[in-house]
Design a protein around this motif. Structure first.
Motif, PDB file in Angstrom:
ATOM      1  N   SER A  25      66.753  48.056  33.834  1.00 42.58           N
ATOM      2  CA  SER A  25      67.348  48.683  32.636  1.00 42.58           C
ATOM      3  C   SER A  25      67.356  50.176  32.860  1.00 42.58           C
ATOM      4  N   TYR A  26      68.378  50.855  32.323  1.00 48.03           N
ATOM      5  CA  TYR A  26      68.335  52.313  32.280  1.00 48.03           C
ATOM      6  C   TYR A  26      67.397  52.688  31.138  1.00 48.03           C
ATOM      7  N   ALA A  27      66.713  53.837  31.271  1.00 46.62           N
ATOM      8  CA  ALA A  27      65.724  54.240  30.269  1.00 46.62           C
ATOM      9  C   ALA A  27      66.321  54.170  28.866  1.00 46.62           C
ATOM     10  N   GLY A  28      65.647  53.455  28.006  1.00 50.25           N
ATOM     11  CA  GLY A  28      66.037  53.399  26.600  1.00 50.25           C
ATOM     12  C   GLY A  28      67.337  52.666  26.326  1.00 50.25           C
ATOM     13  N   ALA A  29      67.909  52.014  27.347  1.00 52.90           N
ATOM     14  CA  ALA A  29      69.205  51.354  27.143  1.00 52.90           C
ATOM     15  C   ALA A  29      69.056  49.845  27.336  1.00 52.90           C
ATOM     16  N   GLN A  30      70.155  49.161  27.100  1.00 50.23           N
ATOM     17  CA  GLN A  30      70.212  47.704  27.196  1.00 50.23           C
ATOM     18  C   GLN A  30      69.864  47.238  28.625  1.00 50.23           C
ATOM     19  N   THR A  31      69.277  46.035  28.723  1.00 46.52           N
ATOM     20  CA  THR A  31      68.961  45.480  30.041  1.00 46.52           C
ATOM     21  C   THR A  31      70.256  45.204  30.800  1.00 46.52           C
ATOM     22  N   VAL A  32      70.300  45.603  32.058  1.00 49.05           N
ATOM     23  CA  VAL A  32      71.491  45.320  32.876  1.00 49.05           C
ATOM     24  C   VAL A  32      71.277  44.021  33.662  1.00 49.05           C
ATOM     25  N   PHE A  33      70.119  43.888  34.293  1.00 50.67           N
ATOM     26  CA  PHE A  33      69.829  42.662  35.055  1.00 50.67           C
ATOM     27  C   PHE A  33      68.475  42.093  34.669  1.00 50.67           C
ATOM     28  N   GLY A  43      83.884  41.583  38.011  1.00 51.16           N
ATOM     29  CA  GLY A  43      83.240  41.376  36.707  1.00 51.16           C
ATOM     30  C   GLY A  43      83.710  42.421  35.729  1.00 51.16           C
ATOM     31  N   PRO A  44      83.516  42.155  34.426  1.00 50.08           N
ATOM     32  CA  PRO A  44      84.036  43.072  33.408  1.00 50.08           C
ATOM     33  C   PRO A  44      83.357  44.437  33.458  1.00 50.08           C
ATOM     34  N   SER A  45      84.049  45.424  32.931  1.00 49.72           N
ATOM     35  CA  SER A  45      83.500  46.770  32.874  1.00 49.72           C
ATOM     36  C   SER A  45      82.148  46.755  32.169  1.00 49.72           C
ATOM     37  N   GLY A  46      81.175  47.412  32.776  1.00 55.04           N
ATOM     38  CA  GLY A  46      79.850  47.510  32.166  1.00 55.04           C
ATOM     39  C   GLY A  46      78.912  46.369  32.544  1.00 55.04           C
ATOM     40  N   CYS A  47      79.358  45.427  33.397  1.00 59.58           N
ATOM     41  CA  CYS A  47      78.500  44.276  33.720  1.00 59.58           C
ATOM     42  C   CYS A  47      77.410  44.645  34.730  1.00 59.58           C
ATOM     43  N   GLY A  48      77.551  45.767  35.415  1.00 60.55           N
ATOM     44  CA  GLY A  48      76.480  46.210  36.308  1.00 60.55           C
ATOM     45  C   GLY A  48      76.849  46.277  37.783  1.00 60.55           C
ATOM     46  N   LYS A  49      78.128  46.309  38.105  1.00 61.09           N
ATOM     47  CA  LYS A  49      78.538  46.320  39.519  1.00 61.09           C
ATOM     48  C   LYS A  49      78.060  47.610  40.219  1.00 61.09           C
ATOM     49  N   SER A  50      78.315  48.756  39.583  1.00 68.06           N
ATOM     50  CA  SER A  50      77.881  50.015  40.204  1.00 68.06           C
ATOM     51  C   SER A  50      76.355  50.082  40.254  1.00 68.06           C
ATOM     52  N   THR A  51      75.722  49.562  39.218  1.00 70.59           N
ATOM     53  CA  THR A  51      74.257  49.540  39.196  1.00 70.59           C
ATOM     54  C   THR A  51      73.726  48.714  40.364  1.00 70.59           C
ATOM     55  N   LEU A  52      74.373  47.590  40.619  1.00 64.67           N
ATOM     56  CA  LEU A  52      73.940  46.725  41.730  1.00 64.67           C
ATOM     57  C   LEU A  52      74.067  47.471  43.066  1.00 64.67           C
ATOM     58  N   PHE A  86      81.451  56.094  46.577  1.00 64.60           N
ATOM     59  CA  PHE A  86      81.129  56.057  45.149  1.00 64.60           C
ATOM     60  C   PHE A  86      82.383  55.808  44.314  1.00 64.60           C
ATOM     61  N   GLN A  87      82.147  55.310  43.086  1.00 62.58           N
ATOM     62  CA  GLN A  87      83.279  55.015  42.193  1.00 62.58           C
ATOM     63  C   GLN A  87      84.080  56.293  41.915  1.00 62.58           C
ATOM     64  N   ALA A  88      83.384  57.407  41.694  1.00 61.51           N
ATOM     65  CA  ALA A  88      84.090  58.694  41.561  1.00 61.51           C
ATOM     66  C   ALA A  88      83.856  59.447  42.867  1.00 61.51           C
ATOM     67  N   ASP A 112      82.637  51.162  46.039  1.00 59.82           N
ATOM     68  CA  ASP A 112      82.787  50.929  44.600  1.00 59.82           C
ATOM     69  C   ASP A 112      84.221  51.265  44.184  1.00 59.82           C
ATOM     70  N   GLU A 113      85.056  50.256  44.105  1.00 60.53           N
ATOM     71  CA  GLU A 113      86.473  50.408  43.742  1.00 60.53           C
ATOM     72  C   GLU A 113      87.135  51.530  44.550  1.00 60.53           C
ATOM     73  N   PRO A 114      87.037  51.481  45.882  1.00 60.03           N
ATOM     74  CA  PRO A 114      87.510  52.622  46.672  1.00 60.03           C
ATOM     75  C   PRO A 114      89.019  52.805  46.632  1.00 60.03           C
ATOM     76  N   THR A 132      85.620  45.531  43.087  1.00 54.27           N
ATOM     77  CA  THR A 132      87.006  45.738  42.646  1.00 54.27           C
ATOM     78  C   THR A 132      87.226  45.045  41.302  1.00 54.27           C
ATOM     79  N   HIS A 133      88.303  45.469  40.611  1.00 54.63           N
ATOM     80  CA  HIS A 133      88.745  44.736  39.417  1.00 54.63           C
ATOM     81  C   HIS A 133      89.984  43.911  39.756  1.00 54.63           C
ATOM     82  N   ASP A 134      90.429  44.013  41.008  1.00 48.07           N
ATOM     83  CA  ASP A 134      91.696  43.397  41.393  1.00 48.07           C
ATOM     84  C   ASP A 134      91.431  42.062  42.082  1.00 48.07           C
TER      85      ASP A 134
HETATM   86  N1  LIG Z   1      73.048  56.493  33.799  1.00 53.29           N
HETATM   87  C1  LIG Z   1      73.082  55.542  32.864  1.00 53.29           C
HETATM   88  N2  LIG Z   1      72.295  55.608  31.759  1.00 53.29           N
HETATM   89  C2  LIG Z   1      72.300  54.646  30.814  1.00 53.29           C
HETATM   90  N3  LIG Z   1      73.065  53.540  30.879  1.00 53.29           N
HETATM   91  C3  LIG Z   1      73.889  53.423  31.938  1.00 53.29           C
HETATM   92  C4  LIG Z   1      73.943  54.405  32.980  1.00 53.29           C
HETATM   93  N4  LIG Z   1      74.841  54.003  33.903  1.00 53.29           N
HETATM   94  C5  LIG Z   1      75.331  52.832  33.458  1.00 53.29           C
HETATM   95  N5  LIG Z   1      74.753  52.479  32.286  1.00 53.29           N
HETATM   96  C6  LIG Z   1      75.002  51.245  31.518  1.00 53.29           C
HETATM   97  O1  LIG Z   1      74.642  50.153  32.370  1.00 53.29           O
HETATM   98  C7  LIG Z   1      75.579  49.095  32.248  1.00 53.29           C
HETATM   99  C8  LIG Z   1      76.165  48.786  33.624  1.00 53.29           C
HETATM  100  O2  LIG Z   1      76.897  49.910  34.084  1.00 53.29           O
HETATM  101  P1  LIG Z   1      77.670  49.934  35.460  1.00 53.29           P
HETATM  102  O3  LIG Z   1      78.161  51.326  35.667  1.00 53.29           O
HETATM  103  O4  LIG Z   1      76.801  49.346  36.510  1.00 53.29           O
HETATM  104  O5  LIG Z   1      78.882  48.927  35.153  1.00 53.29           O
HETATM  105  P2  LIG Z   1      80.137  48.520  36.063  1.00 53.29           P
HETATM  106  O6  LIG Z   1      80.133  47.039  36.153  1.00 53.29           O
HETATM  107  O7  LIG Z   1      80.118  49.293  37.313  1.00 53.29           O
HETATM  108  O8  LIG Z   1      81.364  48.974  35.138  1.00 53.29           O
HETATM  109  P3  LIG Z   1      82.842  49.533  35.565  1.00 53.29           P
HETATM  110  O9  LIG Z   1      83.635  48.341  35.982  1.00 53.29           O
HETATM  111  O10 LIG Z   1      83.356  50.117  34.281  1.00 53.29           O
HETATM  112  O11 LIG Z   1      82.656  50.552  36.628  1.00 53.29           O
HETATM  113  C9  LIG Z   1      76.605  49.552  31.205  1.00 53.29           C
HETATM  114  O12 LIG Z   1      76.215  49.022  29.951  1.00 53.29           O
HETATM  115  C10 LIG Z   1      76.464  51.060  31.194  1.00 53.29           C
HETATM  116  O13 LIG Z   1      76.759  51.568  29.909  1.00 53.29           O
END
Ligand SMILES: Nc1ncnc2c1ncn2[C@@H]1O[C@H](COP(=O)(O)OP(=O)(O)OP(=O)(O)O)[C@@H](O)[C@H]1O
Ligand SMILES: [Mg+2]
Length: 268
Positions: A25-33, A50-59, A92-94, A170-172, A203-205
């Protein structure tokens, strides 16, 4: 099929990855995995969808060692990612180009980090990878003079130039037009078959996912983690036009469309 048989003995062996029972989990935020498990074989090309926000970049950040899991282990070649990092290329994604370096020096930077190559060889290698992404003409431009798609391609050249044993991307190609994207997809596969690295690619494609992958991993909304996996048994080498007309390609695509529809549906 993993790519290991083509691997040259002069390069580091492709990395094997594993995540076991990972919570994050990111500090103070929802659990990602929660309890995430995933293994990637040496030389395998895995695509994450996977859908936006599912955690691909986090992984990817967990696999790179930039972020540590709250629980569980992330291993590369059986070592925890700290401190035993393999040679890593990360797009990186950006795109994170250094604004004070021109395109050539941005790509050389990656080489300086890993190898004690003489300056002339660094330039030759950087130019080789810039040619490969179609940007040798832009070697002396500055990052602010490039389009979004050009920045992404420089960032890919920078990650590839040191010929890493693990490539995280990440979505290069998200900012590329259709024709350039096809070309880059084919070039990436050609390089992968030459260099034999392990790849985790986001990718989203769906077409891009099927075209590139040995295996597509579909993630559901956080904190669901992995929804399903699909092995892509299409002949290699692949060419976009020919491969995407194969009946099996269309079956894989339909299957993934259903899964993506399923995981993106908002629960009632
Ligand atoms: N630095 C951060 N601090 C707090 N929460 C974060 C941070 N980075 C990502 N999150 C949250 O973690 C979750 C997963 O984010 P992540 O960037 O891994 O998603 P993603 O699958 O890569 O999305 P996208 O397809 O939009 O790039 C999301 O709910 C996001 O809001
Ligand atoms: Mg992302």
């Amino acid at each position: 099929m993993p790519n290991a048989p083509h691997h040259s003995p002069s390069r580091p062996a492709p990395a094997a990855l594993s995540l076991s029972d990972v919570d994050f989990s990111y500090a103070g935020a929802q659990t990602v995995f929660q309890g995430l498990k995933l293994a990637v074989s040496p030389g395998e090309f895995v695509v994450l969808l996977g859908p936006s926000g599912c955690g691909k970049s986090t992984l990817l950040n967990l696999l790179s060692g930039f972020m540590a899991p709250d629980r569980g282990a992330v291993r590369v070649n059986a070592h925890e990612v700290y401190p035993e990092m393999p040679e890593l290329g990360y797009v990186f994604q950006a795109p994170q180009l250094f604004p004070w370096l021109n395109v050539l020096d941005n790509v050389r930077f990656g080489l300086k980090m890993v190898a004690a190559l003489p300056a002339g060889e660094q330039v030759a290698k950087a130019m080789h990878y810039l040619r490969l992404v179609g940007l040798d003409d832009a070697a002396h431009k500055w990052p602010h003079q490039l389009s979004g798609g050009m920045r992404q391609r420089v960032s890919l050249a920078r990650a590839l130039a040191p010929e890493p044993s693990l490539l995280l991307a990440d979505e290069p190609f998200a900012a590329l037009d259709v024709m350039s994207r096809r070309h880059m997809n084919e070039e990436l596969l050609r390089l992968w078959s030459e260099l034999g690295q392990t790849v985790v690619f986001v990718t989203h494609d769906i077409d891009e996912a099927v075209f590139l992958a040995d295996r597509v991993v579909v993630l559901g909304r956080a904190p669901q983690g992995i929804d399903s996996e699909l092995h892509i048994d299409l002949p290699r080498p692949r060419r976009v036009l020919q491969t995407s007309r194969l009946p099996r390609f269309l079956e894989y695509r339909d299957h993934l469309l259903d899964r993506i529809d399923h995981v993106t549906r908002i629960p009632a």
